[in-house]
Design a protein around this motif. Structure first.
Motif, PDB file in Angstrom:
ATOM      1  N   UNK A  17       0.817  -1.218   0.000  1.00  0.00           N
ATOM      2  CA  UNK A  17       0.000   0.000   0.000  1.00  0.00           C
ATOM      3  C   UNK A  17       0.851   1.269   0.000  1.00  0.00           C
ATOM      4  N   UNK A  18       2.167   1.085   0.044  1.00  0.00           N
ATOM      5  CA  UNK A  18       3.062   2.239   0.035  1.00  0.00           C
ATOM      6  C   UNK A  18       3.529   2.516  -1.393  1.00  0.00           C
ATOM      7  N   UNK A  19       4.236   3.633  -1.568  1.00  0.00           N
ATOM      8  CA  UNK A  19       4.788   3.950  -2.874  1.00  0.00           C
ATOM      9  C   UNK A  19       5.981   3.041  -3.134  1.00  0.00           C
ATOM     10  N   UNK A  20       5.897   2.248  -4.184  1.00  0.00           N
ATOM     11  CA  UNK A  20       6.962   1.309  -4.525  1.00  0.00           C
ATOM     12  C   UNK A  20       7.518   1.630  -5.906  1.00  0.00           C
ATOM     13  N   UNK A  21       8.824   1.585  -6.023  1.00  0.00           N
ATOM     14  CA  UNK A  21       9.486   1.754  -7.316  1.00  0.00           C
ATOM     15  C   UNK A  21      10.556   0.684  -7.439  1.00  0.00           C
ATOM     16  N   UNK A  22      11.028   0.474  -8.656  1.00  0.00           N
ATOM     17  CA  UNK A  22      12.114  -0.490  -8.855  1.00  0.00           C
ATOM     18  C   UNK A  22      13.329  -0.069  -8.042  1.00  0.00           C
ATOM     19  N   UNK A  23      13.557   1.245  -7.983  1.00  0.00           N
ATOM     20  CA  UNK A  23      14.720   1.752  -7.248  1.00  0.00           C
ATOM     21  C   UNK A  23      14.645   1.413  -5.764  1.00  0.00           C
ATOM     22  N   UNK A  24      13.474   1.646  -5.141  1.00  0.00           N
ATOM     23  CA  UNK A  24      13.369   1.400  -3.701  1.00  0.00           C
ATOM     24  C   UNK A  24      13.467  -0.092  -3.379  1.00  0.00           C
ATOM     25  N   UNK A  25      12.883  -0.931  -4.238  1.00  0.00           N
ATOM     26  CA  UNK A  25      12.921  -2.376  -3.981  1.00  0.00           C
ATOM     27  C   UNK A  25      14.329  -2.919  -4.197  1.00  0.00           C
ATOM     28  N   UNK A  26      14.975  -2.524  -5.300  1.00  0.00           N
ATOM     29  CA  UNK A  26      16.331  -3.017  -5.578  1.00  0.00           C
ATOM     30  C   UNK A  26      17.309  -2.533  -4.518  1.00  0.00           C
ATOM     31  N   UNK A  69     -16.272  -0.890   1.250  1.00  0.00           N
ATOM     32  CA  UNK A  69     -15.543   0.345   0.979  1.00  0.00           C
ATOM     33  C   UNK A  69     -15.833   0.837  -0.435  1.00  0.00           C
ATOM     34  N   UNK A  70     -15.832   2.163  -0.589  1.00  0.00           N
ATOM     35  CA  UNK A  70     -16.078   2.748  -1.895  1.00  0.00           C
ATOM     36  C   UNK A  70     -14.952   2.446  -2.869  1.00  0.00           C
ATOM     37  N   UNK A  71     -15.267   2.496  -4.150  1.00  0.00           N
ATOM     38  CA  UNK A  71     -14.271   2.188  -5.178  1.00  0.00           C
ATOM     39  C   UNK A  71     -13.117   3.177  -5.131  1.00  0.00           C
ATOM     40  N   UNK A  72     -13.403   4.460  -4.923  1.00  0.00           N
ATOM     41  CA  UNK A  72     -12.334   5.457  -4.843  1.00  0.00           C
ATOM     42  C   UNK A  72     -11.437   5.190  -3.636  1.00  0.00           C
ATOM     43  N   UNK A  73     -12.045   4.813  -2.516  1.00  0.00           N
ATOM     44  CA  UNK A  73     -11.269   4.521  -1.309  1.00  0.00           C
ATOM     45  C   UNK A  73     -10.305   3.355  -1.556  1.00  0.00           C
ATOM     46  N   UNK A  74     -10.791   2.330  -2.228  1.00  0.00           N
ATOM     47  CA  UNK A  74      -9.941   1.173  -2.547  1.00  0.00           C
ATOM     48  C   UNK A  74      -8.846   1.577  -3.528  1.00  0.00           C
ATOM     49  N   UNK A  75      -9.206   2.413  -4.506  1.00  0.00           N
ATOM     50  CA  UNK A  75      -8.219   2.875  -5.490  1.00  0.00           C
ATOM     51  C   UNK A  75      -7.079   3.618  -4.804  1.00  0.00           C
ATOM     52  N   UNK A  76      -7.417   4.531  -3.901  1.00  0.00           N
ATOM     53  CA  UNK A  76      -6.395   5.300  -3.180  1.00  0.00           C
ATOM     54  C   UNK A  76      -5.556   4.389  -2.290  1.00  0.00           C
ATOM     55  N   UNK A  77      -6.190   3.377  -1.729  1.00  0.00           N
ATOM     56  CA  UNK A  77      -5.498   2.441  -0.836  1.00  0.00           C
ATOM     57  C   UNK A  77      -4.342   1.748  -1.550  1.00  0.00           C
ATOM     58  N   UNK A  78      -4.530   1.471  -2.838  1.00  0.00           N
ATOM     59  CA  UNK A  78      -3.515   0.737  -3.582  1.00  0.00           C
ATOM     60  C   UNK A  78      -2.746   1.613  -4.570  1.00  0.00           C
ATOM     61  N   UNK A  79      -2.653   2.898  -4.243  1.00  0.00           N
ATOM     62  CA  UNK A  79      -1.713   3.761  -4.944  1.00  0.00           C
ATOM     63  C   UNK A  79      -2.209   4.452  -6.184  1.00  0.00           C
ATOM     64  N   UNK A  80      -3.514   4.384  -6.469  1.00  0.00           N
ATOM     65  CA  UNK A  80      -4.040   5.076  -7.649  1.00  0.00           C
ATOM     66  C   UNK A  80      -4.459   6.495  -7.268  1.00  0.00           C
ATOM     67  N   UNK A  81      -4.117   7.441  -8.115  1.00  0.00           N
ATOM     68  CA  UNK A  81      -4.390   8.847  -7.810  1.00  0.00           C
ATOM     69  C   UNK A  81      -5.809   9.268  -8.173  1.00  0.00           C
ATOM     70  N   UNK A  82      -6.460   8.471  -9.023  1.00  0.00           N
ATOM     71  CA  UNK A  82      -7.796   8.868  -9.459  1.00  0.00           C
ATOM     72  C   UNK A  82      -8.697   7.654  -9.642  1.00  0.00           C
ATOM     73  N   UNK A  83      -9.986   7.921  -9.568  1.00  0.00           N
ATOM     74  CA  UNK A  83     -11.012   6.913  -9.792  1.00  0.00           C
ATOM     75  C   UNK A  83     -10.903   6.359 -11.210  1.00  0.00           C
ATOM     76  N   UNK A  84     -10.675   7.256 -12.178  1.00  0.00           N
ATOM     77  CA  UNK A  84     -10.634   6.862 -13.589  1.00  0.00           C
ATOM     78  C   UNK A  84      -9.433   5.959 -13.883  1.00  0.00           C
TER      79      UNK A  84
END
Length: 523
Positions: A17-26, A69-84
């Motif tokens: 649920x956090x911000x993940x990038x290849x750089x941070x994981x590697x 939970x609302x769709x937007x709430x779930x979207x934000x939970x997993x790192x999406x910035x928008x509903x769309x």
């Protein structure tokens, strides 16, 4: 799968649920971005961020079903910035929008509509077909490799005489591994051919078959790695002028071993993605099986309520068992528990049979005991078919699942070190007459260091996670010392030290796999 990739999967899960990038994981894995991406893709069959996206969407799909939970709430939970943006990704992944998925396609819960059942059947059929395809490919390549060995084993007439029996043995072992996988594949292939068995609530035989497949692939990978290792060691002992031609066969075996490891990695990653669904479904199925037994027991006890007082001890015995089952926490269940319950019910049933012999007219009042026992035996068979991992998961969940993975990891580490130690001792004995006293003493020091590494790995199987990294570093230090000592001995022995050099490189590989070898960032 490479230990580094296993650890990276855990890092991803813990920070999904956090911000993940290849750089941070590697960086967390102490590898360069380029090398980590290449290693991850090779082992998992997918890019790092594509895997992260798939895991997030899988978890989001579960939340759509399991929560309000609302769709937007779930979207934000997993790192999406928008509903769309979430809707686009979700539809690309599942073929439907989140709203449609929540309404129609609950593959974690029990399907109720025809559309849900068809969707669930499609999902499981697809995953099963993929597993069958992967394993069939591995089996075919194993058989082709065995045929290649037999065809090319006598290409070098001067070298072949010494190795004919050896190559035939290796070919036979490769065929044997292919046969083992073929037998292991049958249960899941049979499930795939029975559409009525493929539903959203996974059937017991399919789940058990999947775990058996994973264990058998693990066994096959170990067998192939052993065959490959022994082949490479044997080739390293050959005369320099013969090695190139022998390497032709050795390379083919190495390629097969590599393919088996990749297949195992793909299966493990796939199973990991389904683990929550599988474990929850098995838990529910287990509870339902127990509840059916409880119902049969209550029916038997109710029938006994209308019998003469002389049967009250039988009624009390049945009710006692029913109450134990009814209040039994699922995490305390085991096949042994049910077998002990059945033993008790057998005694009750035997007593009832004796009473019926004296009063045949009461037979209809006591027949419920037999039906109760039959249902209990079916439930016992259900639990007897489950692996220890599945039963433990009812109580322990993800944390203990990872803990078991850690124990297996360090158990495998200790095993690898024992195998290396075994071969090192064998090589020392073969070279005994060629070595000086100083070289023999160096080998004895190597044996001591390897034994310490084995003890450290065994200790790590049962240690808390906080101490694991330090232990890994300690093991790697001993591997580096052993590597340095073996390299020196190999140089001193010249051509006679080729096998020692091969074993030194295997020790180095082992240290690198632990992820704590000095200079591993540049490897």
């Amino acid at each position: 799968m490479d230990n580094t990739v296993f650890r990276s999967l855990e890092v991803i899960e813990e920070n999904i649920r956090e911000k993940l990038t290849v750089e941070t994981i590697s960086e967390a894995m102490h590898f360069s971005k380029y090398h980590f991406q290449r290693m991850f893709k090779e082992a998992a069959g997918d890019s790092v961020m594509r895997y992260v996206t798939r895991r997030r969407l899988t978890l989001a799909a579960a939340d759509l079903i399991e929560t309000d939970d609302g769709i937007l709430e779930i979207a934000l939970r997993y790192g999406y910035d928008s509903h769309e943006g979430f809707i686009r990704s979700f539809k690309a992944y599942t073929g439907v929008t989140p709203k449609e998925y929540r309404k129609y396609y609950s593959y974690i819960g029990t399907p109720t509509t025809k559309a849900e059942k068809e969707k669930s059947a499609m999902l499981y059929s697809k995953s099963t077909d993929e597993m069958i395809c992967e394993l069939n490919g591995l089996i075919v390549e194993a058989r082709e490799t065995a045929a290649f060995i037999r065809k090319n084993k006598d290409n070098d007439s001067q070298a072949s005489a010494c190795y004919l029996d050896f190559w035939e043995y290796i070919a036979n072992q490769t065929d044997k591994m292919a046969e083992t996988l073929t037998e292991a594949l049958k249960p899941i292939a049979e499930t795939a051919n029975c559409p009525d068995k493929v539903t959203a609530v996974i059937k017991t035989d399919e789940i058990t078959a999947r775990f058996i497949i994973i264990k058998n692939i693990d066994k096959a990978v170990f067998q192939l790695n052993t065959i490959d290792f022994q082949t490479e060691l044997t080739i390293s002992r050959a005369k320099p002028e013969h090695r190139n031609k022998l390497n032709n066969i050795g390379s083919r075996l190495t390629a097969l071993s590599h393919k088996a490891s990749i297949t195992y990695a793909k299966m493990t990653v796939f199973l990991g993605g389904l683990s929550k669904m599988i474990f929850e479904d098995m838990k529910n199925t287990a509870r339902e099986s127990i509840d059916r037994a409880v119902q049969k027991g209550r029916e038997a006890a109710t029938a006994l309520s209308h019998t003469p007082a002389s049967y009250s001890y039988i009624k009390e015995g049945v009710e006692e068992i029913v109450n134990e089952l009814d209040f039994l926490p699922i995490e305390n269940v085991s096949a042994d528990f049910f077998n002990s319950i059945i033993d008790r019910l057998n005694i009750i049933d035997f007593s009832a049979e004796m009473d019926i012999l004296r009063n045949p007219s009461d037979k209809h009042l006591l027949k419920g005991i037999g039906e109760f026992k039959e249902q209990l035996m079916q439930t016992a068979d259900f639990f007897d078919a489950l692996t220890e991992e599945i039963i433990n998961s009812f109580d322990s969940g993800k944390k203990a699942f990872i803990s078991r993975s850690e124990r297996k990891k360090y158990g495998d580490t200790a095993l690898k070190e024992k195998i290396l130690l075994f071969y090192l001792k064998g090589e020392a004995q073969k070279l005994d007459k060629l070595m000086t006293n100083e070289q023999k003493a160096a080998f004895n020091k190597i044996f001591e260091d390897m034994n310490i590494a084995v003890r450290l790995a065994n200790y790590s199987k049962y240690s808390g996670s906080d101490s694991l990294l330090n232990v890994e570093k300690e093991i790697a230090k001993y591997m580096e010392k052993v590597y340095s000592q073996l390299t020196a001995i190999k140089t001193d022995l010249g051509d006679y030290g080729s096998a020692v050099g091969f074993l030194a490189e295997e020790v180095k590989k082992h240290g690198i796999f632990l992820g704590s070898w000095e200079g591993v960032k540049n490897y």
